[in-house]
Design a protein around this motif. Sequence first.
Motif, short mmCIF file in Angstrom:
data_model
loop_
_atom_site.label_atom_id
_atom_site.label_comp_id
_atom_site.label_asym_id
_atom_site.label_seq_id
_atom_site.Cartn_x
_atom_site.Cartn_y
_atom_site.Cartn_z
N LEU A 111 0.83 -1.21 0.00
CA LEU A 111 0.00 0.00 0.00
C LEU A 111 0.86 1.26 0.00
O LEU A 111 0.55 2.24 -0.68
N ILE A 112 1.95 1.24 0.75
CA ILE A 112 2.87 2.38 0.77
C ILE A 112 3.46 2.60 -0.62
O ILE A 112 3.52 3.73 -1.12
N ASP A 113 3.88 1.52 -1.25
CA ASP A 113 4.48 1.62 -2.58
C ASP A 113 3.51 2.24 -3.59
O ASP A 113 3.93 2.98 -4.49
N GLN A 114 2.22 1.95 -3.45
CA GLN A 114 1.25 2.41 -4.45
C GLN A 114 0.61 3.75 -4.11
O GLN A 114 0.30 4.53 -5.02
N TYR A 115 0.39 4.02 -2.83
CA TYR A 115 -0.48 5.15 -2.47
C TYR A 115 0.13 6.16 -1.50
O TYR A 115 -0.57 7.07 -1.07
N ALA A 116 1.41 6.02 -1.13
CA ALA A 116 1.94 6.88 -0.07
C ALA A 116 3.28 7.51 -0.44
O ALA A 116 4.31 7.18 0.15
N PRO A 117 3.31 8.43 -1.40
CA PRO A 117 4.58 9.05 -1.80
C PRO A 117 5.23 9.86 -0.68
O PRO A 117 6.46 9.93 -0.61
N ASN A 118 4.43 10.48 0.20
CA ASN A 118 5.02 11.24 1.30
C ASN A 118 5.75 10.32 2.28
O ASN A 118 6.82 10.65 2.79
N VAL A 119 5.15 9.17 2.54
CA VAL A 119 5.77 8.19 3.43
C VAL A 119 7.04 7.64 2.79
O VAL A 119 8.08 7.48 3.44
N GLN A 120 6.99 7.36 1.48
CA GLN A 120 8.17 6.88 0.78
C GLN A 120 9.31 7.90 0.87
O GLN A 120 10.47 7.53 1.06
#
Length: 529
Positions: A111-120
Motif C-alpha cells: 500500500l505504501i508503494d502504491q499510495y503513499a509518496p510522502n511516506v516513501q
Amino acid sequence: MKTRKLMAMAMAGAMALPTCTAFADSAEEPVKLTGLFISHSLTKSLNDMQWLQEIEEKAGVEVEWEQIYTDWDQTKSTRFASGDIPDILINATDDSDYATYEGLFMELTDLIDQYAPNVQAMFEEEPDTLALAKTYEGEIYALPKFQGKWPDCNGVMFINKTWLDNLGLEVPTTLGELKDVLVAFRDNDANGNGDASDEIPMDFNDWFGAAYSLTNLIGSYGIQLTNWGTDGYFVEDGQVKNYAVDERYKALISYLADLYSEGLINENAITNDYSMFQSLSRGDENGDALVGVVLGWEETDKFGPTLHDQYVPCGPFADDVDDLGTDEPRWTYDYSGLNMSSNRICMSANCANPEAAMKFMNEFYDSEVSVEVLFGGISDGCLEKTGDNSYKVLDPLDPDTDSGTWKWTSSMADNGPMYIRRSTTIDMAQDMTYALEEREQYKEAIARIDMDKEYYPQMLMKYTSEDQNNMAVTQANVSNVTEAYWGLWLTGESNIEDDWDSYVEEVNAAGLQDILAIRQASYDSWKAQ
C-alpha cells in the motif's frame, strides 16, 4: 478540479489490490472510515480541528473518530482480542501487538508503494524511520513519525539564579559545589520571604529512564545515556550494559543518599506524581519560588509565566567527590527519541477500503500538514505560512495559556503521525525557542559521545517474538528488584554498602544477563547493517 478528482479516483480503483473494495459506488461520495486516536488529556476534540477535516476532504474520506483520553493500556488487550477495531488507529499500538494479535493489522508495504509518496519520501530521506517501521521479519504494520526540529536532549537541570544571587553564590560546576549550594539554599531563606524553612533545595520525578530523574547525574561518572537510558541500559566500548549493577551507579546513589540525609532533596519526591512535581516548581500562592534545583523540559513549562526568569540551566557536573567519576562529564543524548517515534498510525486488516485509508494516512506526512499535526492548523489560527516551506507558530489564542500547553490543546501534537523535513523552516513559539537555547549548556558534553562505541538506539533494535516475550517477562523480574532498592537506599532505610553485593546477585538471578545477551545480539546485528 472536479475532473481531476474523478480521474484520480478512477485510477485508484484500477490500481487497487485484489482484495480491496473500490472507493465507492458514487465518486461524489467520500469513503466512510472509522478512526481511533489515543489522546493527550489536554487535546480538544478531533472534530474541532479544521486542518484534519481539510485532509479528510483532500483524501476523499470521511472519518468517524473515537477519541480515548484515559486507561487505554488497561482496555487495549480486551479491545484487540475481540478483533473489533476501527479502520485507522493513531497512537494506539506498540511493536508487540502485531505478533500478539496476528492477523488483526494490515501489512502496509504494498500500500505504501502504491499510495503513499510522502511516506516513501520519509523512508528515503530519513532511513532510520524505515528501520523503525519494520518488524524483525521486515514487515511494516505501522508508520513512525519524524519531527527533526527537536533538540539533542530531553531534560534540562535548572537552578534558581535569583537564589544564588541573593546568597552571593555562583552556578556550581562539580558535585561537591552542588552540595554546598544546596546546603546554602536550605539554611539561608534563599527566596527571601522571611521563612527559612520553605525552600526545597532539590526535587526530581521518577527513576530509571525517566527524563526528570536524578539518574541523569550518572553522566558525572562517565556513563553515556542515549534516549533516556530506558531501564538503565547503555553501551560502552560496543558492549551493552546496565548501570543498575555498575559500581558507578552505587557511587551516584551514595552521593544522593548523603544529600537526602541532610534534607537537601524533597522527601516527598519518591511518592509525588508528575502533576505534584510540576506544581511545586511553580511556587506558592504568594508567587515565591520553592525549588532550588530541578529537571524539566523548558523554563516556562516548568516554572510558569512569573517564575521562569529566575532559573538558568546548570550541569553536567564534574565529580570531585570520589574516584569513580570524571572531569569530563556526560549528558543524556536523546535526539532519536525526541525526533522519532514508532507506531504512530496503522490500519485494520479488515478495512474495506485500504487504498482510501492509505491515501488518507499519507496526507499526514505532507510537508505542510506535518507542521499542522504538531502545532495546530493554519485554518485554526495556530500557524502562519510565511514562505514556500516556512511557517511561524502563532501565540496561543487563549492569552492565559502557555505555548506548550496550547500546542497539546490544539492538535495531535507529539502523538500524531508526521514527517517534518529538516529543510522546513519553523519560527518556533517562545517555549521551543527557550528549549533550544537552554540546551546550549550541554553541547560540549554531548559532543564527547563516541557514536561508534557509545550510541545505543534502543528504539531501532529488532527482536524475534520469542525474544520480545522473554525480555518482557524477565525485565519485569529485574525491575522488581532494581525499583525496590533505590528508594530504600536514597532515604537511608537500607545501606547500599551493606546491600550491594547481594543486590547485584539478586538482579542477575532475576535474568539481567539473559536480557543483556539478547540486546547485545540485536545491537551487533544493527551495527553490522
